[in-house]
Design an enzyme around this catalytic site. Structure first.
Site, PDB file in Angstrom:
ATOM      1  N   GLY A   8      17.391  69.651  57.421  1.00 51.37           N
ATOM      2  CA  GLY A   8      16.503  69.281  58.527  1.00 51.37           C
ATOM      3  C   GLY A   8      15.063  69.698  58.245  1.00 51.37           C
ATOM      4  O   GLY A   8      14.341  70.138  59.140  1.00 51.37           O
ATOM      5  N   GLY A  11      11.973  68.145  60.318  1.00 53.99           N
ATOM      6  CA  GLY A  11      11.878  68.320  61.772  1.00 53.99           C
ATOM      7  C   GLY A  11      10.743  69.245  62.171  1.00 53.99           C
ATOM      8  O   GLY A  11       9.984  69.728  61.324  1.00 53.99           O
ATOM      9  N   GLN A  12      10.646  69.482  63.477  1.00 54.56           N
ATOM     10  CA  GLN A  12       9.530  70.296  63.996  1.00 54.56           C
ATOM     11  C   GLN A  12       9.501  71.674  63.345  1.00 54.56           C
ATOM     12  O   GLN A  12       8.469  72.103  62.837  1.00 54.56           O
ATOM     13  CB  GLN A  12       9.657  70.456  65.519  1.00 54.56           C
ATOM     14  CG  GLN A  12       8.466  71.180  66.136  1.00 54.56           C
ATOM     15  CD  GLN A  12       8.734  71.722  67.542  1.00 54.56           C
ATOM     16  OE1 GLN A  12       9.859  71.732  68.018  1.00 54.56           O
ATOM     17  NE2 GLN A  12       7.682  72.170  68.198  1.00 54.56           N
ATOM     18  N   ASP A  53      22.874  65.450  54.273  1.00 53.35           N
ATOM     19  CA  ASP A  53      23.231  65.214  55.661  1.00 53.35           C
ATOM     20  C   ASP A  53      24.343  66.221  55.985  1.00 53.35           C
ATOM     21  O   ASP A  53      25.370  66.246  55.306  1.00 53.35           O
ATOM     22  CB  ASP A  53      23.740  63.765  55.746  1.00 53.35           C
ATOM     23  CG  ASP A  53      24.150  63.372  57.143  1.00 53.35           C
ATOM     24  OD1 ASP A  53      24.370  64.272  57.971  1.00 53.35           O
ATOM     25  OD2 ASP A  53      24.263  62.168  57.390  1.00 53.35           O
ATOM     26  N   TYR A 142      23.821  69.254  74.356  1.00 51.52           N
ATOM     27  CA  TYR A 142      23.043  70.146  73.489  1.00 51.52           C
ATOM     28  C   TYR A 142      23.541  71.590  73.631  1.00 51.52           C
ATOM     29  O   TYR A 142      23.795  72.280  72.646  1.00 51.52           O
ATOM     30  CB  TYR A 142      21.569  70.036  73.895  1.00 51.52           C
ATOM     31  CG  TYR A 142      20.606  70.853  73.068  1.00 51.52           C
ATOM     32  CD1 TYR A 142      20.336  70.522  71.751  1.00 51.52           C
ATOM     33  CD2 TYR A 142      19.931  71.938  73.631  1.00 51.52           C
ATOM     34  CE1 TYR A 142      19.429  71.258  71.004  1.00 51.52           C
ATOM     35  CE2 TYR A 142      19.022  72.677  72.893  1.00 51.52           C
ATOM     36  CZ  TYR A 142      18.770  72.329  71.576  1.00 51.52           C
ATOM     37  OH  TYR A 142      17.871  73.061  70.845  1.00 51.52           O
ATOM     38  N   LYS A 146      25.382  74.130  70.969  1.00 54.10           N
ATOM     39  CA  LYS A 146      24.754  75.403  70.588  1.00 54.10           C
ATOM     40  C   LYS A 146      25.715  76.584  70.810  1.00 54.10           C
ATOM     41  O   LYS A 146      25.799  77.479  69.973  1.00 54.10           O
ATOM     42  CB  LYS A 146      23.429  75.616  71.336  1.00 54.10           C
ATOM     43  CG  LYS A 146      22.299  74.680  70.875  1.00 54.10           C
ATOM     44  CD  LYS A 146      22.016  74.838  69.389  1.00 54.10           C
ATOM     45  CE  LYS A 146      20.841  74.009  68.900  1.00 54.10           C
ATOM     46  NZ  LYS A 146      20.729  74.006  67.417  1.00 54.10           N
ATOM     47  N   ILE A 172       9.577  75.635  71.322  1.00 52.84           N
ATOM     48  CA  ILE A 172       8.666  75.989  70.236  1.00 52.84           C
ATOM     49  C   ILE A 172       7.421  75.112  70.306  1.00 52.84           C
ATOM     50  O   ILE A 172       7.513  73.879  70.323  1.00 52.84           O
ATOM     51  CB  ILE A 172       9.358  75.812  68.855  1.00 52.84           C
ATOM     52  CG1 ILE A 172      10.659  76.615  68.787  1.00 52.84           C
ATOM     53  CG2 ILE A 172       8.399  76.215  67.732  1.00 52.84           C
ATOM     54  CD1 ILE A 172      10.509  78.122  68.865  1.00 52.84           C
TER      55      ILE A 172
HETATM   56  N1  SER Z   1      13.231  72.778  72.589  1.00 56.32           N
HETATM   57  C1  SER Z   1      14.621  72.485  72.844  1.00 56.32           C
HETATM   58  C2  SER Z   1      14.763  71.346  73.760  1.00 56.32           C
HETATM   59  O1  SER Z   1      13.942  71.200  74.621  1.00 56.32           O
HETATM   60  C3  SER Z   1      15.299  73.676  73.443  1.00 56.32           C
HETATM   61  O2  SER Z   1      15.847  74.449  72.448  1.00 56.32           O
HETATM   62  O3  SER Z   1      15.703  70.618  73.658  1.00 56.32           O
END
Ligand code: SER
Length: 319
Positions: A8, A11-12, A53, A142, A146, A172
């Site tokens: 990844g 990604g950000q 992947d 999500y 997690k 973040i």
């Molecule tokens: N930044 C993430 C989100 O908003 C939270 O971990 O999905």
């Protein structure tokens, strides 16, 4: 950490973490793994690059063997809002992918970093000063992925001795790569709109407090934890970490200190509100502080000043 693989890396977090790890450990020792999004020139030209992947275990094995990888940062995930749109895909990356990474790590003796999130909490969690060890019954896909990742990481350490470590990141805030499809994205977008239009239509409901962190602290947190003395770690995985907590009004007022004509209006997205309402207002991160010395450098004021400066430079627009 001698040979590192980032899954990844476009990604950000991945895009900045890869470059920071290359700075610290040498360009050739950090492999940038990407799936479909084309990596930036900086990423592609500064060190090894591989299509990996997390859901393709054979390919993962190949890359780990090829570079003799000893540490994997697994940053692949669908963020919270997009995971609600595509729950099956979110499960596949967030659970099957995590399982594959842990299995490969077990076979090849790799350490694994797994980023959990404030999303791992839910409506029955105490939302103020949220403890490290508390009720976790998230009601988003999500969050389900997690919590599963946290538990699997603990299990692989206990059962197989895999050196798993991880954090619960808050939202973040960063200025290199945009987040995609998260609930906390507003806290990044507001800066771009403040510079471009001096106006922001906020999709987060008024009064919604969430934990946040500036990217330099997020990078230090991951690397410091991976370098921490394991004998001091009582938790290993899923450490609460935070640097600030604010609602839209507070960040808007902070931006106004630099751009007095800035205005923010609300057009709250009910789906994002429903998610944010089940996440902590502010977490207790004392275990991270005690066990491995977590101590963020950026509070709201310093973060805002730096974000405005960097985004203004990036867009070539003064303020
Ligand atoms: N930044 C993430 C989100 O908003 C939270 O971990 O999905």
């Amino acid at each position: 950490m001698k040979n590192i693989l980032i899954i990844g890396s476009v990604g950000q977090i991945g895009s900045e973490l890869t470059m920071e790890l290359r700075r610290r450990y040498g360009n050739d020792n950090v492999v940038a793994g990407f799936r479909s999004t084309q990596p930036s020139e900086e990423l592609a030209n500064s060190g090894p690059l591989e299509r990996v992947d997390a859901t393709d275990v054979e390919r993962l094995n190949e890359v780990v063997k090829k570079y003799n990888i000893d540490t994997i940062y697994n940053l692949a995930a669908l963020l919270s809002a997009v995971a609600e749109e595509k729950p099956q895909a979110a499960w596949n990356v967030g659970v099957n992918g995590v399982y594959n990474v842990l299995e490969v790590a077990r076979e090849h003796n790799c350490a694994v970093f797994f980023p959990s999130s404030i999303g791992a909490f839910g409506p029955s969690t105490p939302l103020d000063n949220t403890p490290q060890d508390t009720i976790q019954r998230p009601n988003t896909m999500y969050g389900v992925t997690k919590v599963t990742g946290e538990l699997l990481s603990d299990y692989y350490f206990k059962r197989f001795g895999v050196d798993t470590r991880g954090l619960r990141y808050p939202g973040i805030i960063s200025n290199v790569t945009l987040p995609g499809g998260g609930t906390t994205d507003y806290a990044v977008e507001i800066f771009y709109e403040a510079i471009r239009n001096k106006k922001y239509i906020c999709p987060m409901a008024a009064g919604t407090f969430l934990d946040m962190m500036y990217m330099p602290d997020a990078l230090d947190a991951a690397i410091d934890l991976m370098e921490a003395d394991p004998s001091k770690l009582k938790h290993r995985n899923a450490f609460n970490v935070t640097a600030m907590s604010f609602d839209p009004e507070i960040i808007s007022n902070e931006i106004k200190k630099h751009i007095p004509e800035f205005i923010m209006e609300y057009d709250a997205d009910p789906r994002k509100k429903a998610i944010a309402d089940t996440w902590p207002n502010s977490m207790d991160d004392s275990c991270a502080r005690e066990e491995w010395g977590w101590n963020p450098k950026y509070k709201l004021g310093e973060m805002t000043e730096d974000m405005l400066k960097e985004i203004s430079k990036k867009l070539g627009i003064g303020y």
